[in-house]
Design a protein around this motif. Structure first.
Motif, PDB file in Angstrom:
ATOM      1  N   ASP A  44      12.999  96.026  58.515  1.00 47.31           N
ATOM      2  CA  ASP A  44      13.717  95.204  58.962  1.00 47.31           C
ATOM      3  C   ASP A  44      15.106  95.831  59.490  1.00 47.31           C
ATOM      4  OD1 ASP A  44      15.012  95.593  56.780  1.00 47.31           O
ATOM      5  OD2 ASP A  44      15.031  93.624  55.979  1.00 47.31           O
ATOM      6  N   GLY A  45      15.926  94.915  60.066  1.00 47.06           N
ATOM      7  CA  GLY A  45      17.226  95.469  60.780  1.00 47.06           C
ATOM      8  C   GLY A  45      18.033  96.222  59.635  1.00 47.06           C
ATOM      9  N   LEU A  46      18.064  95.586  58.502  1.00 49.56           N
ATOM     10  CA  LEU A  46      18.802  96.278  57.452  1.00 49.56           C
ATOM     11  C   LEU A  46      18.504  97.737  57.195  1.00 49.56           C
ATOM     12  CD1 LEU A  46      21.184  95.786  55.649  1.00 49.56           C
ATOM     13  CD2 LEU A  46      19.745  94.567  54.006  1.00 49.56           C
ATOM     14  N   ALA A  47      17.206  97.882  57.096  1.00 47.17           N
ATOM     15  CA  ALA A  47      16.761  99.290  56.988  1.00 47.17           C
ATOM     16  C   ALA A  47      16.945 100.263  57.887  1.00 47.17           C
ATOM     17  CB  ALA A  47      15.041  99.048  56.820  1.00 47.17           C
ATOM     18  N   LEU A  48      17.124  99.719  59.274  1.00 49.42           N
ATOM     19  CA  LEU A  48      17.594 100.600  60.300  1.00 49.42           C
ATOM     20  C   LEU A  48      19.099 100.831  60.129  1.00 49.42           C
ATOM     21  CD1 LEU A  48      17.043 101.829  62.953  1.00 49.42           C
ATOM     22  CD2 LEU A  48      17.564  99.858  64.133  1.00 49.42           C
ATOM     23  N   VAL A  49      19.951  99.872  59.841  1.00 48.27           N
ATOM     24  CA  VAL A  49      21.284 100.053  59.499  1.00 48.27           C
ATOM     25  C   VAL A  49      21.499 101.224  58.561  1.00 48.27           C
ATOM     26  CG1 VAL A  49      23.416  99.164  58.515  1.00 48.27           C
ATOM     27  CG2 VAL A  49      22.126  97.854  60.133  1.00 48.27           C
ATOM     28  N   ARG A  50      20.612 101.233  57.414  1.00 50.05           N
ATOM     29  CA  ARG A  50      20.811 102.169  56.379  1.00 50.05           C
ATOM     30  C   ARG A  50      20.544 103.635  56.820  1.00 50.05           C
ATOM     31  NH1 ARG A  50      18.620  97.984  51.885  1.00 50.05           N
ATOM     32  NH2 ARG A  50      20.479  97.068  51.304  1.00 50.05           N
ATOM     33  N   TYR A  51      19.417 103.602  57.737  1.00 53.72           N
ATOM     34  CA  TYR A  51      18.764 104.900  58.304  1.00 53.72           C
ATOM     35  C   TYR A  51      19.752 105.485  59.267  1.00 53.72           C
ATOM     36  CZ  TYR A  51      16.269 108.067  61.193  1.00 53.72           C
ATOM     37  OH  TYR A  51      15.745 109.405  61.742  1.00 53.72           O
ATOM     38  N   VAL A  52      20.528 104.782  59.842  1.00 53.91           N
ATOM     39  CA  VAL A  52      21.554 105.230  61.024  1.00 53.91           C
ATOM     40  C   VAL A  52      22.834 105.810  60.160  1.00 53.91           C
ATOM     41  CG1 VAL A  52      23.311 104.568  62.809  1.00 53.91           C
ATOM     42  CG2 VAL A  52      20.970 103.872  62.916  1.00 53.91           C
ATOM     43  N   GLN A  53      23.073 105.066  59.063  1.00 55.43           N
ATOM     44  CA  GLN A  53      24.150 105.507  58.270  1.00 55.43           C
ATOM     45  C   GLN A  53      23.848 106.891  57.788  1.00 55.43           C
ATOM     46  OE1 GLN A  53      27.271 103.956  56.760  1.00 55.43           O
ATOM     47  NE2 GLN A  53      27.282 103.482  58.881  1.00 55.43           N
ATOM     48  N   GLN A  54      22.777 107.192  57.249  1.00 49.87           N
ATOM     49  CA  GLN A  54      22.127 108.501  56.970  1.00 49.87           C
ATOM     50  C   GLN A  54      22.559 109.469  57.876  1.00 49.87           C
ATOM     51  OE1 GLN A  54      18.460 107.959  54.820  1.00 49.87           O
ATOM     52  NE2 GLN A  54      19.375 106.821  53.052  1.00 49.87           N
TER      53      GLN A  54
END
Length: 447
Positions: A62-72
């Motif tokens: 989901d979108g939340l997983a994408l946010v966390r990936y981009v943060q990394q």
């Protein structure tokens, strides 16, 4: 808007995906779309030039997983979340995880464009600051001694030649000419660079305090000395000790410093135990120490002990051709430090910078560059209008404009003084040899 920036849309609803892409493209923004987080991941890397717009609910991750990936990958990439009415709690969690903003369905196209524009402006500034910092990181060692004038070329060659020699060095120059910068370059280019570089200003410090600062003290050596203190000389062991404003060092301390230079050992205040030290001393002064020695205000033996190698730093008014390079360097520093875009310099400001006498030398120019980067007034600039910043580019480059102005200024002074190089040099406040170099450089004739 930065033309290279683009928007990556992650949306599985084809109608919503098409609507978002068209809205952004109609607003003049570059956009592309994918239907899943898995398809988006290979497109996002450190330095990604743009922003991401993602739906919260997607097939697979989901979108939340994408946010966390981009943060990394790169925490400065803005991610905008699209949520339904029932997903506000998830949107708040996304913001806490690093999302830039969120929009609730349904939303108008102009709302999307507005939020994306803000995100891209933030990203453009972040990328520019990163580029500035990368440029600055390459200017190390002797490259920090900025300038293309013959005087600075000579200084750089001499610094490289003597950096690893064991001799103590005297640096002479007006206030603000960069004496500590030269001392730091000597240290950085020497085999002592892994040991401490210790700086001490000798001005305005009482004898007893300077004694303790330089040599340290033992417990009970004087009132208030409750524990042992390591002095600057001992702390700099294996490295470099930079003594600024040496001319203001009291005569009694000059005797002790001379002994350190001769014997390479110290005694802490309150102790009779000698301590061997391996330290190179770089001393700086703005005065003529030999003249002070003749007047009895400075020890001649200390002057001759330090005068093995002397570096004379020219005043900025004697190397005006370096102003554009220094200005560019300090604008890069200021833009990086203040997280501001690099400003363009208008012709009027350039004329004012070149005509200024720079009594504060390079330090004063750095302050002026800070003002230009911040867009605030500085007394060097004329009061009318925005100080020094121009929205476009001049027809000539900065260096070409400076050379044109300097050539015309020298030609005017030569005409005013009937071709007298000596009188023109005095009027321009530069050395006669420097003026002769510039006359040859610009193909001028005293006649």
């Amino acid at each position: 808007m930065h033309t290279e920036l683009s928007v990556l849309i992650v949306e599985d609803d084809l109608a919503m995906q098409l609507g978002c892409v068209q809205a952004l493209q109609l607003a003049g923004l570059r956009a592309r779309a994918v239907g899943t987080v898995e398809a988006a991941l290979p497109l996002i890397a450190p330095g990604f030039a743009g922003a991401v717009v993602t739906d919260m609910r997607l097939p697979g991750q989901d979108g939340l997983a994408l946010v966390r990936y981009v943060q990394q990958v790169d925490a400065n990439i803005p991610v905008i979340m699209i949520t339904g009415h029932g997903d506000v709690t998830l949107a708040v969690e996304a913001m806490r995880s690093g999302a830039y903003d969120f929009m609730t369905k349904p939303f108008a196209p102009d709302i999307l464009v507005e939020v994306v524009r803000r995100a891209l402006e933030k990203r453009a500034l972040t990328l520019e600051v990163s580029a500035l910092r990368a440029t600055l990181s390459r200017r190390e060692g002797v490259a920090k001694l900025v300038g293309q004038s013959p005087q600075m070329e000579k200084i750089r060659r001499l610094v490289v030649d003597i950096a690893d020699s064991p001799v103590d060095i005297l640096v002479h120059g007006e206030t603000g000419t960069g004496k500590e910068l030269v001392a730091q370059a000597l240290h950085d280019l020497s085999s002592r660079r892994h040991a401490p570089f210790v700086a001490l200003n000798c001005g305005g410090m009482p004898d007893n305090l300077l004694d303790s600062e330089l040599f340290g003290h033992e417990p009970g050596a004087f009132t208030g000395a409750q524990k042992r203190r390591i002095g600057k000389i001992e702390h700099a062991n294996g490295g470099t000790l930079f003594l600024d404003e040496l001319e203001s060092m009291p005569m009694g301390m000059q005797i002790k410093l001379l002994r350190v230079l001769q014997e390479r050992q110290i005694e802490r205040v309150g102790s009779n135990q000698p301590i061997a030290v391996d330290v190179r001393i770089v001393a700086a002064t703005k005065d003529d120490l030999l003249e002070r020695a003749r007047r009895g205000n400075f020890r001649a033996d200390l002057y001759y002990r330090l005068n093995v190698v002397t570096l004379h730093l020219p005043a900025l008014r004697e190397r005006r051709e370096d102003v554009p390079l220094l200005l560019e360097h300090f604008l890069l520093l200021a833009a990086s430090r203040f997280s501001r875009p690099l400003p363009h310099i208008c012709d009027q400001t350039l004329r004012e910078l070149m005509a200024h006498d720079w009594p504060g030398n390079v330090r004063e120019l750095r302050n002026a560059a800070d003002c230009l980067a911040l867009g605030v007034h500085n007394d060097i600039f004329a009061p009318a209008g925005e100080p020094g910043v121009d929205g476009g580019h001049t027809s000539l480059s900065l260096a070409e404009s400076v050379e044109s102005y300097e050539r015309n200024l020298i030609a005017a002074e030569l005409r005013r003084h009937d071709g007298s190089v000596s009188r023109s040099a005095r009027a321009l406040r530069i050395a006669r040899a420097t003026l002769n170099d510039k006359i040859r450089k610009y193909g001028l004739s005293a006649a």
